[in-house]
Every structure is written in structure tokens, then in C-alpha cells.
Scaffold this motif. Structure first.
Motif, PDB file in Angstrom:
ATOM      1  N   TRP A 173       0.823  -1.204   0.000  1.00 16.64           N
ATOM      2  CA  TRP A 173       0.000   0.000   0.000  1.00 16.64           C
ATOM      3  C   TRP A 173       0.859   1.257   0.000  1.00 16.64           C
ATOM      4  CZ3 TRP A 173      -5.147  -0.727  -0.534  1.00 16.64           C
ATOM      5  CH2 TRP A 173      -5.656  -1.984  -0.209  1.00 16.64           C
ATOM      6  N   ARG A 174       0.299   2.327  -0.547  1.00 10.13           N
ATOM      7  CA  ARG A 174       0.934   3.646  -0.491  1.00 10.13           C
ATOM      8  C   ARG A 174      -0.035   4.634   0.137  1.00 10.13           C
ATOM      9  NH1 ARG A 174       1.031   5.518  -5.768  1.00 10.13           N
ATOM     10  NH2 ARG A 174      -0.398   7.212  -5.275  1.00 10.13           N
ATOM     11  N   ASP A 207      -0.565   8.458   0.814  1.00  6.74           N
ATOM     12  CA  ASP A 207      -0.072   9.748   0.347  1.00  6.74           C
ATOM     13  C   ASP A 207      -0.232  10.824   1.419  1.00  6.74           C
ATOM     14  OD1 ASP A 207       0.550   8.531  -2.004  1.00  6.74           O
ATOM     15  OD2 ASP A 207      -0.956   9.560  -3.223  1.00  6.74           O
ATOM     16  N   SER A 212      -4.780   9.838   1.156  1.00  7.08           N
ATOM     17  CA  SER A 212      -5.397   8.900   0.220  1.00  7.08           C
ATOM     18  C   SER A 212      -4.568   7.625   0.169  1.00  7.08           C
ATOM     19  CB  SER A 212      -5.519   9.522  -1.174  1.00  7.08           C
ATOM     20  OG  SER A 212      -4.240   9.841  -1.700  1.00  7.08           O
ATOM     21  N   HIS A 221      -3.537   3.858  -1.747  1.00  9.90           N
ATOM     22  CA  HIS A 221      -3.434   3.264  -3.073  1.00  9.90           C
ATOM     23  C   HIS A 221      -2.780   1.887  -2.954  1.00  9.90           C
ATOM     24  CE1 HIS A 221      -4.172   7.364  -4.664  1.00  9.90           C
ATOM     25  NE2 HIS A 221      -3.440   7.722  -3.618  1.00  9.90           N
ATOM     26  N   ARG A 222      -3.395   0.880  -3.573  1.00  7.06           N
ATOM     27  CA  ARG A 222      -2.813  -0.463  -3.575  1.00  7.06           C
ATOM     28  C   ARG A 222      -1.879  -0.607  -4.779  1.00  7.06           C
ATOM     29  NH1 ARG A 222      -6.778  -5.516  -3.481  1.00  7.06           N
ATOM     30  NH2 ARG A 222      -7.107  -4.835  -5.631  1.00  7.06           N
ATOM     31  N   ALA A 280       3.837   5.463  -8.596  1.00  9.71           N
ATOM     32  CA  ALA A 280       3.404   4.234  -9.255  1.00  9.71           C
ATOM     33  C   ALA A 280       4.572   3.261  -9.396  1.00  9.71           C
ATOM     34  CB  ALA A 280       2.816   4.546 -10.625  1.00  9.71           C
TER      35      ALA A 280
END
Length: 291
Positions: free
Chosen positions: A127-128, A130, A134, A136-137, A178
Motif C-alpha cells: 500500500w501507499r 499519500d 489517500s 493506493h494499492r 506508481a
């Protein structure tokens, strides 16, 4: 080279050493003992904070405090009050998972992987988080996430699924966070039953990996070849980070009790946090989470 004990608070599962270059303090955690520790480079001025759930990693925040990756997701912690604020749980539908190892990229994002607590099923993900909070996987199908770290130019992300025995790399877009093109970087020897755990990258772009249950630290060249091997006093080393005033000391954590009963215990130094000096190598400052 000299290896000595920095401190010996006997964490059940010592992990995640992070050197705070501003305050000149070392932070590390006891994942299963649910504690966060902070001390000086010589092990003095020890302080501790307790959290309510198992903790996988933490990211120091640019404005103070930290983001902590707990059993039930990401939280913000205020070290002045000890107060926790829940932010987001990335996997509320996976009660057998917990968040594990994580680090901050050069733009202040927190990358943190999850793991199956039984360390057998590929239910984990990368996971990220931010700075705007938010989530992001980036990848999935992982058993035990460990060792995220970046090349000095931030174009390569290193990452290990411990029980594959491999360290992987991704192409990393520092502008967006990314990832792409996961591939094998290095395979750790399995002659002593070890697995890649925490990792860091030094100023020369070489990757240092703690081989848990094996007791060896491997330094890999950027092409994946083994440059150096260090034998530690205990087998269950877990993670490592460069610190000290000139980033010349390698701090290494270990576990006092194995989370899996099939692994034997270490001797009286089990669980100690070690310092390795005289390596002739310097590390790089760890970034702060920008949120």
C-alpha cells in the motif's frame, strides 16, 4: 568492524529502526509487544510509548509525531500526549492480516505492506499512503511484506515477500508513486533457513538486507551480486538502518521470541538492538512523511 549491544529492552519482535536526523535519535518498535522506543545513538535517554494493537512500522512526520501501521490500519500518533487518531484501515475484510514493514519515499509518501499473521497465505498487499491521506494499492498476492527501500535516484523500489526468499525490484515513478515491472533482484541463501526481512540502501546505492532466522546481513551491489556478509551474534535479526551523527553506524534489531514456534530461540542477547561500527560506509537520511 565492531558489533555491540546498543540496548536490550527485550522486545518480543524488535523491528523498524529509523534514525531521526533532526533530533539525532533512534526509533524502533516492538511489533508484538505493541511499543515504540526512542533513544540516543549510544542507547541513552530511552523512552517508550504503548499502542493498542500490533505495530508493523512507523513513519516520522515532517510536522512532528508519526504515522503508525497497526493491526487495524494507519493511525497518527502525537508523542507529546500519546494520543492516537485512526486514519484508514486498508483491509477491514481480512481479519487475519496486519500491516507490516514500511518506509517513506523521497516525496514523503509512506509505503507499507501487509501480511498474513500465520505467514502462510498470499493475502497481503503493498500500500501507499499519500500526504493527503489517500490510499493506493500497488501490488497484492503477498505472504509477508518486508524491506521496502529505494535506490538513491528513487527510480528503483526494493521489496521482499519474505517467504519467497527473494528481494524484488520495481520501476518506481517518483513523480506519481506508481510501480511497474516487478522482477527478481537477489535470492538469499536458504542453507540456514533464513528469509529476507528489513532492508536499507546506503549512500553508494548498495542494498543491506537482514536475513531473519539466519543471523547474516547481506550487502548487495546494484546488480544483485553479494558484496559483503556480516555474521551477527543472534540468528533472529529483523531490520536495520544507518544512523548516528554521520550516518556511519548500522543499527540492527532482533526478536526475543519467534512468532512461529518452529524456529529455535537465541541466547541471552535475543531481542537486543545492536550497533555495527567501522563499516566504512554511510547511509542516507530517511525522509519524513509529508502529511
Amino acid at each position: 568492524m565492531r558489533i555491540s549491544v546498543l540496548c536490550d529492552v527485550k522486545p518480543l519482535l524488535g523491528e523498524g529502526p529509523v534514525w531521526d536526523v533532526r533530533a539525532e535519535r533512534l526509533w524502533f518498535i516492538d511489533s508484538l509487544g505493541r511499543r515504540i522506543y526512542r533513544c540516543t545513538a549510544d542507547g541513552a535517554e530511552m523512552r517508550a510509548w504503548t499502542v493498542p494493537h500490533a505495530i508493523g512500522s512507523m513513519a516520522l512526520r515532517d510536522g512532528g509525531g508519526a504515522i503508525v501501521a497497526l493491526q487495524d490500519g494507519f493511525h497518527a500518533i502525537d508523542f507529546e500526549t500519546g494520543e492516537l487518531t485512526h486514519l484508514v484501515d486498508p483491509e477491514p475484510d481480512k481479519p487475519n492480516n496486519r500491516l507490516n514493514d514500511g518506509k517513506v519515499d523521497a516525496r514523503g509518501r509512506f509505503l507499507c505492506g501487509s501480511m498474513d499473521t500465520g505467514e502462510s497465505d498470499p493475502t497481503g498487499a503493498l500500500w501507499r499512503l499519500d500526504p493527503d491521506m489517500s490510499l493506493h494499492r500497488l501490488d497484492d498476492g503477498i505472504i509477508c511484506s518486508n524491506g521496502p527501500c529505494w535506490s538513491p535516484d528513487a527510480a528503483t523500489l526494493y521489496f521482499a515477500d519474505s517467504f519467497t526468499g527473494e528481494i524484488s525490484t520495481y520501476d518506481y515513478d517518483i513523480a506519481t508513486g506508481a510501480v511497474a515491472d516487478r522482477r527478481t533482484f537477489a535470492v538469499l541463501p536458504k542453507d540456514r533457513g533464513g528469509a529476507p526481512d528489513g532492508a536499507t540502501v546506503d549512500a553508494e546505492g548498495y542494498v543491506w538486507s537482514a536475513c531473519v532466522f539466519d543471523g547474516r546481513i547481506h550487502r548487495f551491489a546494484p546488480d544483485g551480486s553479494v558484496d559483503r556478509v556480516i555474521e551477527m551474534p543472534v540468528c533472529k535479526i529483523t531490520s536495520l538502518n544507518f544512523g548516528g551523527p554521520n550516518l556511519e553506524t548500522l543499527f540492527v534489531t532482533s526478536m526475543a521470541e519467534p512468532p512461529l514456534p518452529k524456529y529455535p530461540g537465541d541466547g541471552p542477547q535475543r531481542g537486543a538492538t545492536f550497533r555495527v561500527e567501522g563499516l566504512g560506509v554511510t547511509g542516507r537520511p530517511e525522509p519524513y512523511f509529508a502529511g
